[in-house]
Scaffold this motif. Structure first.
Motif, mmCIF file in Angstrom:
data_model
loop_
_atom_site.group_PDB
_atom_site.id
_atom_site.type_symbol
_atom_site.label_atom_id
_atom_site.label_comp_id
_atom_site.label_asym_id
_atom_site.label_seq_id
_atom_site.Cartn_x
_atom_site.Cartn_y
_atom_site.Cartn_z
ATOM 1 N N UNK A 123 0.816 -1.213 0.000
ATOM 2 C CA UNK A 123 0.000 0.000 0.000
ATOM 3 C C UNK A 123 0.846 1.258 0.000
ATOM 4 N N UNK A 124 1.955 1.271 0.734
ATOM 5 C CA UNK A 124 2.820 2.451 0.782
ATOM 6 C C UNK A 124 3.366 2.771 -0.608
ATOM 7 N N UNK A 125 3.768 1.732 -1.344
ATOM 8 C CA UNK A 125 4.279 1.966 -2.701
ATOM 9 C C UNK A 125 3.154 2.445 -3.614
ATOM 10 N N UNK A 126 1.966 1.908 -3.441
ATOM 11 C CA UNK A 126 0.819 2.359 -4.237
ATOM 12 C C UNK A 126 0.585 3.844 -4.029
ATOM 13 N N UNK A 127 0.645 4.315 -2.771
ATOM 14 C CA UNK A 127 0.452 5.730 -2.468
ATOM 15 C C UNK A 127 1.545 6.582 -3.115
ATOM 16 N N UNK A 128 2.800 6.071 -3.082
ATOM 17 C CA UNK A 128 3.928 6.818 -3.679
ATOM 18 C C UNK A 128 3.728 6.998 -5.183
ATOM 19 N N UNK A 129 3.324 5.960 -5.875
ATOM 20 C CA UNK A 129 3.091 6.085 -7.315
ATOM 21 C C UNK A 129 1.919 7.031 -7.588
ATOM 22 N N UNK A 130 0.896 6.995 -6.741
ATOM 23 C CA UNK A 130 -0.247 7.891 -6.926
ATOM 24 C C UNK A 130 0.175 9.349 -6.758
ATOM 25 N N UNK A 131 0.990 9.629 -5.733
ATOM 26 C CA UNK A 131 1.463 10.997 -5.521
ATOM 27 C C UNK A 131 2.304 11.486 -6.698
ATOM 28 N N UNK A 132 3.141 10.595 -7.249
ATOM 29 C CA UNK A 132 3.937 10.967 -8.419
ATOM 30 C C UNK A 132 3.047 11.262 -9.620
ATOM 31 N N UNK A 133 1.974 10.482 -9.780
ATOM 32 C CA UNK A 133 1.037 10.702 -10.890
ATOM 33 C C UNK A 133 0.338 12.048 -10.740
ATOM 34 N N UNK A 134 -0.082 12.390 -9.522
ATOM 35 C CA UNK A 134 -0.738 13.672 -9.291
ATOM 36 C C UNK A 134 0.211 14.823 -9.596
ATOM 37 N N UNK A 135 1.469 14.707 -9.159
ATOM 38 C CA UNK A 135 2.453 15.769 -9.408
ATOM 39 C C UNK A 135 2.693 15.949 -10.902
ATOM 40 N N UNK A 136 2.801 14.847 -11.625
ATOM 41 C CA UNK A 136 3.028 14.932 -13.067
ATOM 42 C C UNK A 136 1.790 15.492 -13.777
ATOM 43 N N UNK A 137 0.598 15.080 -13.334
ATOM 44 C CA UNK A 137 -0.639 15.541 -13.966
ATOM 45 C C UNK A 137 -0.817 17.043 -13.812
ATOM 46 N N UNK A 138 -0.345 17.605 -12.705
ATOM 47 C CA UNK A 138 -0.507 19.036 -12.454
ATOM 48 C C UNK A 138 0.216 19.882 -13.488
ATOM 49 N N UNK A 139 1.262 19.333 -14.113
ATOM 50 C CA UNK A 139 2.074 20.084 -15.083
ATOM 51 C C UNK A 139 1.734 19.747 -16.524
ATOM 52 N N UNK A 140 0.592 19.064 -16.753
ATOM 53 C CA UNK A 140 0.196 18.676 -18.101
ATOM 54 C C UNK A 140 -1.184 19.220 -18.425
#
Length: 679
Positions: A63-80
């Motif tokens: 679950x911790x890794x799942x949250x980390x990938x989700x946070x990275x996706x949100x950060x990347x989505x904010x700049x697209x």
């Protein structure tokens, strides 16, 4: 119990699976996706999809890794500028926050996804997000908002003929009725959605229905039936590997054993639920399990350990803004301290419990739910009316066609005079029958509308009575119980008596307004116009309100002695008193309320001005709307129903005047009304 979050998970997983985002764990696939994420040469859309897919793969593995990938996706989505990819990232983040019990954060990301769905005009996505937002509000204890979004989801799914989302919306509406204690309506919705799951071959929907039905039976104290249903749900959950709801089923079974005084099984099932919630770091679920553990420990007499569990549960509830869980924790702490003999702490937690419970199940919330429920339940009736209207148009077209054929036959068979007369008379009779039928239909519709209006008046009347009369009675019952146990010192009696006095003064005002309002709605109130002395009415009300209000408000009567109006004295007296009480309610301690009247042509312009908190512009248009009474608490936490200003408007208009308000936030408010001058 918290909401059945897997119903939102069903839709999320289905959509993710259709895009290849919910694949089973496969080392080769994971390695390839991680290489995609690390590459800087690939487009943002490809990397964003890879991050979302990786987060989905690890949800129930790490679950911790799942949250980390989700946070990275949100950060990347904010700049697209990729709305569809952003929606996937937001939905995935909302799902993870829901699994972890952080429903406020889940609501934030679901709203972001909804905004983008509206931008791209994705009706299916909008229906899905309405359901998800409804679930978030359900978990937060905002049942009126949850009901609104679930019914909105049902409407959109019905329009799109999306059976799966329709049955999910029905299921969720049933859960709202369950939390409100309307168990028969809850069972109707839940059993219908379960039956639809069976007919639509929705295998995963069946255990969700069984779980909620078992929970309703438990709340109806049908423990054997509840446990049998919950065991069926648990067996299907484990067979179909629906891991998300297993801890909820276990907690509900634990509650059933607790109600049967089987403390050993109850504690074992709560421990199992707690362990499963730990795997996904679901703080809400762990706090709920701790609350159950504390109840078992209290029953066994282990008060110290029970206190630790209750306080831990309360702390998490406050952090997550989980008001339902907070209410339960306050209630258990009140009972625990009462058993320990500390009645002051018991009273403190009891007041916290009642205050939060009154807020959560307030009259405004019940009224909003009632209006949404009426709209939802009449939706199918509106559809039937539309279908009948279409049939009527077809019938009229058919009648015109028949008339046309008949006229041709009349021309062709001009020599057949007898047949012509017969056909003519037949047509006349048909027209007469149709006219009578249409008149009868109009009469029935008018009667139906009148009955519905009277029913709404009755429902509104009793919903307000059931809530606002309960509060002072409960407070009095609690005080009498403490007095009987000797837990209140004589020195404290004055404070409690003052508190009860304020509550009963509020209740008396409420009853007067309700009775006058009901008479108005039923056209049973007759007005007797005559000469009235406005200054004298103001003086009498100043004397009355000065004796009952606790604030140090300066009430100033500037109405001239020659201010004589021509109106019904009883209704105008109620209007002036309500406006003065409203001004006191929203004026801080030490403020001033000025009552004045000025002559204008053939009428008096009456005003009640305060230097209180004022109102926002958007609130001004809501004050006199009788379809949705607006109310908020005063500067000293005074409660209201919103009926006072509605009564003022109707009474003034029936006396031939007008009423309006001018206000600026932070600068106070001024209410104006006009009355005819006396001759």
């Amino acid at each position: 119990m918290s909401r059945m979050l897997s119903l939102r998970v069903i839709l999320t997983v289905i959509l993710l699976a259709s895009c290849g985002l919910a694949q089973a764990q496969a080392p080769t696939g994971v390695d390839s996706l991680e290489n995609v994420v690390k590459s800087s040469d690939l487009p943002d859309s490809v990397r964003l999809d890879a991050l979302t897919r990786l987060s989905g793969m690890y949800q129930f593995v790490n679950f911790a890794r799942s949250v980390k990938y989700s946070e990275d996706a949100i950060a990347l989505a904010a700049n697209t500028d990729l709305p569809l990819h952003k929606i996937k990232a937001y939905r995935n983040a909302a799902l993870l926050y829901t699994i972890s019990g952080d429903y406020s954060s889940a609501l934030r990301y679901d709203n972001l996804a909804l905004e983008l769905d509206m931008v791209v005009k994705d009706s299916a996505g909008i229906a899905q997000e309405y359901n998800a937002i409804g679930n978030d509000y359900y978990d937060l204890g905002e049942y009126d908002d949850a009901y609104f979004y679930f019914t909105q989801s049902h409407r959109m799914a019905s329009a799109a003929r999306d059976t799966l989302r329709m049955l999910i919306a029905l299921h969720n509406v049933g859960r709202v009725f369950k939390e409100l204690g309307q168990f028969d309506q809850a069972l109707d919705h839940l059993q219908l959605s379960k039956k639809l799951s069976e007919t639509q071959n929705d295998q995963e929907g069946i255990p969700y229905g069984l779980y909620e039905i078992g929970d309703v039976l438990l709340r109806k104290h049908e423990y054997d039936s509840a446990l049998a249903t919950l065991r069926q749900a648990l067996a299907l959950v484990r067979k179909l590997h629906v891991d998300i709801i297993e801890p909820k089923v276990l907690s509900t079974m634990a509650t059933a054993y607790l109600q049967q005084n089987d403390y050993k099984n109850a504690l074992a099932f709560y421990d199992s639920a707690y362990a499963l919630h730990q795997k996904t770091t679901n703080r809400y679920g762990m706090a709920e399990a701790n609350l159950g553990r504390g109840i078992v420990l209290t029953k066994e007499g282990n008060f110290e350990k029970a206190l630790e569990k209750f306080e831990a549960s309360l702390s998490v509830a406050r952090t997550l803004n989980a008001r339902v869980l907070e209410i339960k924790a306050f209630n258990q702490l009140s009972g625990l301290w009462e058993q320990k003999g500390d009645f002051k702490k018991a009273l403190f937690y009891y007041k916290q419990y009642k205050q939060l419970e009154d807020t959560l199940f307030s009259q405004e919330t019940q009224g909003k739910l009632l209006r949404d429920q009426i709209r939802f339940e009449t939706e199918s009736r509106d559809t039937q009316i539309a279908a009948l209207s279409q049939l009527q148009v077809m019938q009229r077209g058919e009648l015109k066609k028949q008339e046309f054929v008949r006229n041709i036959l009349v021309v062709v068979m001009a020599l057949s005079a007898i047949l012509l007369v017969t056909v003519y008379r037949s047509g006349q009779r048909r027209r007469k029958i149709n006219t009578l039928l249409l008149q009868h239909q109009d009469d029935m519709e008018k009667r139906s509308e009148e009955l519905e209006r009277l029913n709404q008046v009755k429902d509104k009347f009793f919903s307000i009575i059931s809530h606002d009369l309960r509060s002072p009675i409960n407070a009095l019952a609690g005080l009498l119980d403490l007095i009987d146990k000797g837990a209140i010192e004589p020195a404290e009696m004055h404070k409690h008596t003052q508190e009860l006095k304020v509550r009963f003064n509020h209740t008396r005002t409420l009853l007067n307004n309700l009775l006058d309002w009901t008479l108005l709605q039923m056209d049973k109130l007759s007005l007797q116009a005559g000469r009235i002395n406005l200054r004298k009415i103001v003086d009498e009300n100043i004397q009355l309100l000065t004796s009952v209000q606790n604030k140090q408000i300066n009430l100033v009567n500037q109405v001239p002695t020659e201010a004589i109006g021509y109106a019904d004295s009883n209704t105008i007296n109620l209007v002036i008193r309500n406006l003065m009480m409203n001004a006191i309610k929203f004026t801080n301690d030490g403020g001033k309320v000025i009552i004045d009247a000025k002559a204008q042509a053939s009428e008096w312009l009456f005003s009640v001005k305060d230097n209180g908190v004022g109102m926002k512009p958007e609130v001004l248009n809501m004050l006199f709307d009788k379809t949705a009474p607006y109310t908020t608490r005063g500067t000293a936490n005074e409660k209201g129903t919103g009926l006072g200003l509605i009564l003022c408007k109707e009474f003034i208009e029936k006396n031939g005047g007008r009423i309006w308000v001018e206000s600026e936030e932070g600068q106070g408010s001024t209410f104006f009304f006009t009355l005819p001058k006396a001759d």
